[in-house]
Design a protein around this motif. Structure first.
Motif: not given
Length: 336
Positions: A131-136, A153-156, A173-181
């Motif tokens: 996993p590679v994360e960055s600031f949203h 800032y959130d990390r996604v 919607e990116i946080l919800e998308y990451a949580k689901i998929h």
């Protein structure tokens, strides 16, 4: 500066044939005034450039990346329930197989030694797909993230942030998308219901999705700028890196946590976790003496190969050495 220092500097500069002056240079003042005058124009150009994004012709590429990434996560999750993956307890080494190898490549600072045997524990999907994360960011034209703002800032995942800036996901919607998929729910009963012969198709689908994700990210990086730290491999999706001082956690690293940003590549956002690959002609347990005979492969490719997917026609075949010789194990003669 005191009077005696002026004399010393004048003497040194005259001996070297250079001129010394304690007054500010007129050239520097002129350059500073010019920069102050054109600064509003530079800021307007940055804001106007953000209006051209997202580029509508690139949106389908970002959507294809999201679909391929979802298939990749699902298929790899299925394969991990059928084929064991091990990781070292002290370092980042990963191996696909029931038993870990005996190659002495453990270099963890915790054990205070190099070239030691690994201590294997069960691995997870994060060991295969790193996993590679960055600031949203809300938009590309927002200000640079300061060190004091790093918790605001959130990390996604970096791939999702790249697709979000490309217009495939709404920023809210990116946080919800990451949580689901990002967490596919697959039970053991679902895996047992798959015939053993069909696992090779699962591996082939995972390998195809892996190549699609990497090819799509390569296209997006040509349009949407991304940065990576040269020292710690921190990734930032945006025209300029952030200023959060998160680089350098050891005492000998004296650059006070400031990142050294450079242009990011595909391997920075979708890293290849290269592991030792066990071929059919190799022994059950890879030994240290045969390390020059064995092949290498990304962890996801090695996992798909164990599932039965054909990798001989891919670009990893040369590194995997599918037709190469194995290390000749010497068997002692038994007296009868």
């Amino acid at each position: 500066m005191s009077h005696w220092r002026h004399k010393v500097w004048r003497h040194l500069s005259s001996s070297q044939g250079a001129s010394y002056s304690t007054k500010p240079s007129r050239i520097n003042k002129t350059m500073l005034n010019d920069l102050r005058r054109i600064r509003p124009m530079i800021q307007r150009r940055i804001e106007n450039r953000a209006k051209d994004y997202p580029i509508q012709d690139i949106v389908p590429v970002a959507k294809d990346i999201l679909q391929a990434r979802q298939k990749l996560l699902t298929n790899v999750t299925v394969l991990l329930k059928a084929f064991p993956v091990l990781r070292c307890k002290f370092c980042s080494e990963v191996f696909v197989g029931k038993e870990g190898h005996l190659i002495q490549t453990c270099r963890s600072y915790i054990r205070r030694g190099n070239n030691r045997l690994h201590e294997w524990v069960p691995g997870s999907i994060n060991d295969v797909l790193v996993p590679v994360e960055s600031f949203h960011l809300n938009n590309m034209s927002q200000g640079v993230i300061r060190h004091q703002q790093r918790f605001d800032y959130d990390r996604v995942p970096a791939i999702l942030e790249l697709c979000c800036q490309a217009g495939a996901i709404h920023p809210e919607e990116i946080l919800e998308y990451a949580k689901i998929h990002d967490n596919p729910q697959i039970s053991d009963e679902d895996v047992k219901s798959i015939p053993t012969e069909d696992l090779k198709y699962v591996g082939a689908n995972a390998l195809t999705a892996w190549e699609k994700v990497r090819a799509g990210v390569k296209k997006l990086l040509l349009v949407y700028p991304s940065k990576v730290c040269k020292r710690c491999k921190e990734v930032h999706v945006g025209p300029s890196g952030h200023k959060a001082r998160l680089c350098g956690v050891f005492k000998y690293e004296s650059y006070q946590g400031t990142h050294y940003w450079e242009k990011a590549g595909v391997n920075d956002l979708v890293p290849e976790k290269v592991v030792w690959h066990r071929r059919p002609q190799d022994p059950v347990v890879l030994v240290n003496e045969g390390r020059n005979y064995y092949g290498h492969a990304p962890a996801v490719v090695s996992l798909c190969s164990h599932a039965g997917a054909l990798v001989s026609n891919t670009r990893y075949a040369c590194e995997m050495k599918p037709q190469g010789l194995s290390y000749p194990l010497s068997i002692p003669n038994q007296e009868t």
